[in-house]
Design a protein around this motif. Structure first.
Motif, PDB file in Angstrom:
ATOM      1  N   ARG A 112      39.774  39.883  38.270  1.00 53.28           N
ATOM      2  CA  ARG A 112      39.289  38.817  39.036  1.00 53.28           C
ATOM      3  C   ARG A 112      39.667  39.187  40.536  1.00 53.28           C
ATOM      4  NH1 ARG A 112      38.406  34.942  35.764  1.00 53.28           N
ATOM      5  NH2 ARG A 112      39.436  34.531  33.985  1.00 53.28           N
ATOM      6  N   ASP A 113      40.539  40.752  40.740  1.00 49.03           N
ATOM      7  CA  ASP A 113      40.761  40.936  42.050  1.00 49.03           C
ATOM      8  C   ASP A 113      39.539  41.770  42.718  1.00 49.03           C
ATOM      9  OD1 ASP A 113      40.770  42.931  39.808  1.00 49.03           O
ATOM     10  OD2 ASP A 113      42.133  44.180  41.412  1.00 49.03           O
ATOM     11  N   VAL A 114      38.395  41.862  41.764  1.00 52.43           N
ATOM     12  CA  VAL A 114      37.361  42.676  42.586  1.00 52.43           C
ATOM     13  C   VAL A 114      36.108  42.026  42.567  1.00 52.43           C
ATOM     14  CG1 VAL A 114      38.165  45.237  42.758  1.00 52.43           C
ATOM     15  CG2 VAL A 114      37.083  44.151  40.761  1.00 52.43           C
ATOM     16  N   SER A 115      35.117  42.363  43.142  1.00 51.12           N
ATOM     17  CA  SER A 115      33.694  41.897  42.854  1.00 51.12           C
ATOM     18  C   SER A 115      32.983  42.908  42.195  1.00 51.12           C
ATOM     19  CB  SER A 115      32.952  41.523  44.406  1.00 51.12           C
ATOM     20  OG  SER A 115      32.995  43.099  44.857  1.00 51.12           O
ATOM     21  N   ILE A 116      31.724  42.498  41.768  1.00 47.45           N
ATOM     22  CA  ILE A 116      31.037  43.369  41.078  1.00 47.45           C
ATOM     23  C   ILE A 116      30.867  44.762  41.798  1.00 47.45           C
ATOM     24  CG2 ILE A 116      28.679  44.001  39.985  1.00 47.45           C
ATOM     25  CD1 ILE A 116      28.507  41.002  39.485  1.00 47.45           C
ATOM     26  N   ALA A 117      30.659  44.592  43.085  1.00 49.37           N
ATOM     27  CA  ALA A 117      30.420  45.704  43.913  1.00 49.37           C
ATOM     28  C   ALA A 117      31.928  46.311  44.099  1.00 49.37           C
ATOM     29  CB  ALA A 117      29.990  45.390  45.367  1.00 49.37           C
ATOM     30  N   GLY A 118      32.975  46.165  44.116  1.00 49.04           N
ATOM     31  CA  GLY A 118      34.192  46.464  44.068  1.00 49.04           C
ATOM     32  C   GLY A 118      34.630  47.196  42.700  1.00 49.04           C
ATOM     33  N   LEU A 119      34.163  46.812  41.866  1.00 52.60           N
ATOM     34  CA  LEU A 119      34.324  47.350  40.443  1.00 52.60           C
ATOM     35  C   LEU A 119      33.786  48.614  40.269  1.00 52.60           C
ATOM     36  CD1 LEU A 119      35.755  46.464  37.491  1.00 52.60           C
ATOM     37  CD2 LEU A 119      33.240  45.947  36.910  1.00 52.60           C
TER      38      LEU A 119
END
Lengths: 347, 388
Positions: free
Chosen positions: B21-28
């Motif tokens: 929950r701490d990252v967006s798809i892009a962040g992941l």
């Protein structure tokens, strides 16, 4: 290492507003048979198969798995799939032939836009956190691009209407919109319905072959002299919508600027996008643009880009072109672009 | 005609968990890509093209997410391809990327696969009703359980074998810091006492739903020479597909899987996989698929796979370790699961697998499958480059 690879056969379905009575497999199978019949090849003779389609149009996960049944993948085949327009499936197949893993490839693509509202569906392509929840649809985004072009002095509404009229004045029997089609009312200013593509269902297939195999199977192969594709940023605010640097770069890498082309098949779903592409590709009036009618005459999602390559190749097969450029696009406002340069043997 | 040898010089993955929950798809995806670049000591500018894969777009509710991910993966101005071949996609994606290097189209390619399953519900993402088509029987377990049952009936395998696999894989996962499930108190008795979900498949014999991404940097001979750490060399790679539904299909041991393995072994000069291959990372989402795939991949004769498992051969310290990382049974971000298998095989031959390293692993097979056991992708990687 370098191998000459050519488009040797092309087939496509009629592009129809609705194919409610057909499954995707039923839409695709006659096209697969058609393209194989043109070469005398059977499924088992094909070295590599690659397809392009999109689950979101089909409304179900793994939609391509059943299409594979239509190919007749038995005994098992070497096969892959891109969740993109079939032009990129052709690119993957081209690299497979380049590496020498196969001498022939079957590429197919299909899409049914009719079951849903394609304008709404395409909003799901946008940034899922900040943009997609606002549901800006594909026509509205294209209208932003068109207005930017008009503001920059690159075009005006009468010029766009001329592009629409020329595109539909085609004798292509597969096209969905042909003849004198009125420019219509505004869809989203400054775009009128005539500036927008028809919504349609359809399928296309292409066979590639390398070197001597291509000459054996086709009297005048359409040699792929270069093919490249490039992507741009997703955020519309960080792009100059009046230009397409990714198209220009792909064309440069594909060798499109080394010598003039006589024909260009551009995947420009909106009239305004043809203006952008002509500028990026440096096409002047000596080049015959979209004799097939292009995406303004028929725009089956996921197949329309592959059809551009097929139409360019067909003109070379028929001796109506010696050097043709084919273009495919994906994403909002021409975000991702592919350019292929095709040539026939000297006559 | 000679192909360019393909080397894996960078591997990165996220810590796989039920919900990031701490990252967006892009962040992941950027997290995994960044780790692969760091491993290779390269920057975004060193990458010529990006090849990305994931399972159905309905799992996150984003149509063709590669368009949105172009910025996050440094792909702007570069070619970006999106592969989708169902559950085998992680493997297929790596093979499409590898072919760009082998064909000398590009020198250095970033390949990545991901799934952020917490964005939706995978079971229902797979179960959208389509008129006149067979429903998937509420998720994948319902589809595969009858094939497991057929395997047991065909081979006479005792019903204890599946729990042995699950117990082994979950213990292996404890040695892998990136694995999703870390069940420190796991016992064989707990696996055997877990609820029956799709008879004969128990709860503890199924894969979790994970968020996660895996990335690799693939490069040519010159790129490998510059790499700071040992490369894994691709010795063979292949994909095979067969139809979903037809009367001649052997759902227990599909012909496409056999053909795919045979093609890889031919390319790599493997005469006897049981002798010539040191370890295997295979796609085992339900525990019984270990003995099934041991036979399908030629490591055991037909009907004998379960005996290898039962005798401890596939344990981490066995003669043919299988799923050293903990496997899909411990970590399943579906679209990435195939690439994780491929990456773990590469980690092993690079000697970089940490606590789950197999001593002396020189040739390791990575395996993925998808759809109704109809799509297969595999590669064999080695610590030495292929013969020129």
């Amino acid at each position: 290492m370098s191998r000459d690879i050519a488009v040797i056969a092309v087939a496509q379905s009629d592009i129809l507003r609705s194919t409610a009575e057909q499954s995707e497999v039923e839409m695709l199978m006659p096209v697969l048979h058609d393209v194989l019949d043109r070469t005398g090849l059977k499924t088992a003779d094909i070295g590599f198969t690659c397809s392009g389609s999109c689950d979101y149009l089909a409304g179900r996960a793994f939609s391509f798995t059943l299409a594979l049944d239509g190919v007749g993948a038995w005994p098992p085949i070497s096969e892959s799939h891109v969740e993109m327009d079939g032009a990129w499936a052709l690119y993957e197949a081209w690299t497979k032939l380049l590496s020498g893993d196969a001498d022939t490839a079957l590429v197919y693509a299909y899409g049914k836009s009719s079951p849903g509202s394609v304008r709404d569906v395409l909003t799901r392509q946008l940034d899922p956190y900040y943009v997609a929840p606002l549901w800006p649809d594909s026509v509205a985004l294209a209208a932003l691009q068109a207005q930017a072009l008009i503001d920059a002095g690159d075009t005006d509404e009468p010029a766009l209407a001329e592009i629409a009229a020329r595109s539909r004045a085609t004798d292509n029997p597969r096209a969905q919109l042909r003849g004198s089609v009125p420019q219509g009312a505004y869809a989203v200013r400054p775009l009128r319905t005539g500036d927008c593509p028809p919504i349609g269902d359809g399928a296309a297939a292409v066979i590639l072959a390398a070197g001597e195999r291509a000459r054996e199977l086709c009297p005048r192969p359409a040699w792929i002299r270069g093919i490249d594709h490039r992507i741009e940023a997703h955020g519309l605010g960080v792009r100059d919508l009046t230009d397409s640097p990714s198209t220009r770069l792909a064309a440069e890498k594909a060798g499109a600027f080394e010598r003039p082309v006589d024909t260009a098949e551009l995947h420009a779903p909106f009239t305004s996008q043809e203006v952008v592409l002509r500028k990026a590709l440096g096409l002047d009036d000596s080049v015959r643009v979209n004799p097939s009618g292009g995406a303004l005459a028929a725009n089956p999602m996921m197949a329309a880009g592959l059809i551009r390559i097929g139409e360019a190749a067909s003109r070379i097969h028929r001796g109506e072109s010696d050097r043709a450029l084919a273009h495919a696009t994906s994403g909002p406002c021409l975000q991702q672009n592919l350019v292929a340069v095709l040539e026939g043997d000297p006559r | 005609m000679s192909k360019e040898p393909v080397a894996v010089v960078g591997i990165g993955q996220t810590k796989h968990v039920a919900a990031r929950r701490d990252v967006s798809i892009a962040g992941l995806v950027r997290e995994a890509a960044r780790r692969a670049l760091d491993d290779a000591e390269l920057t975004w500018a060193d990458i010529d093209a990006v090849v990305i894969g994931k399972a159905p777009d309905f799992f996150e509710g984003v149509m063709m997410p590669e368009l949105y991910l172009a910025d996050a993966l440094g792909a702007v101005g570069k070619p970006m391809l999106r592969v989708h071949t169902a559950g085998s996609v992680g493997g297929s994606t790596a093979l499409v990327a590898a072919n760009l290097v082998a064909a000398r189209v590009h020198a250095t390619v970033l390949t990545l696969a991901f799934e952020k399953q917490s964005e939706s519900n995978a079971m229902w993402g797979l179960s959208l009703p389509i008129p006149f088509q067979q429903p998937l029987l509420a998720g994948a377990g319902g589809f595969f359980a009858p094939h497991v049952r057929a395997y047991m009936r065909r081979t006479g395998a005792p019903d204890t074998v599946g729990s042995l696999v699950a117990y082994k894989d979950r213990r292996n996962a404890l040695k892998n810091p990136y694995a999703h499930l870390h069940e420190h108190d796991i016992t064989l008795e707990k696996v055997q006492a877990s609820p029956m979900l799709w008879d004969p498949i128990r709860y503890s014999e199924t894969c979790p739903s994970s968020d996660g991404a895996c990335a690799m940097v693939l490069t040519d001979r010159a790129g490998a020479a510059r790499a700071p750490r040992p490369a894994a060399w691709m010795l063979g790679g292949a994909m095979r597909s067969e139809p979903t539904l037809f009367a001649g299909k052997d759902a227990v041991s599909p012909q496409a899987g056999k053909d795919c393995a045979a093609d890889v072994y031919r390319q790599a000069g493997i005469a006897d996989p049981r002798r010539d291959i040191d370890a295997v990372e295979m796609y085992v989402p339900f525990s019984w698929y270990e003995p099934m795939w041991l036979e399908n991949l030629g490591f055991a004769d037909e009907g004998e796979g379960w005996k290898l498992t039962e005798s401890g051969v596939t344990e981490l310290d066995g003669d043919l370790p299988v799923n050293m990382s903990g496997g899909v049974l411990s970590t399943n971000p579906i679209g990435a699961s195939g690439m994780i298998r491929f990456a773990e095989a590469a980690l092993q031959v690079r000697g970089q697998a940490g606590e789950h390293q197999v001593d002396g692993a020189r040739k390791v097979l990575g395996h993925a499958y998808g759809g109704g056991s109809q799509f297969f992708s595999m590669w064999l990687v080695g610590s030495e480059p292929p013969d020129a």
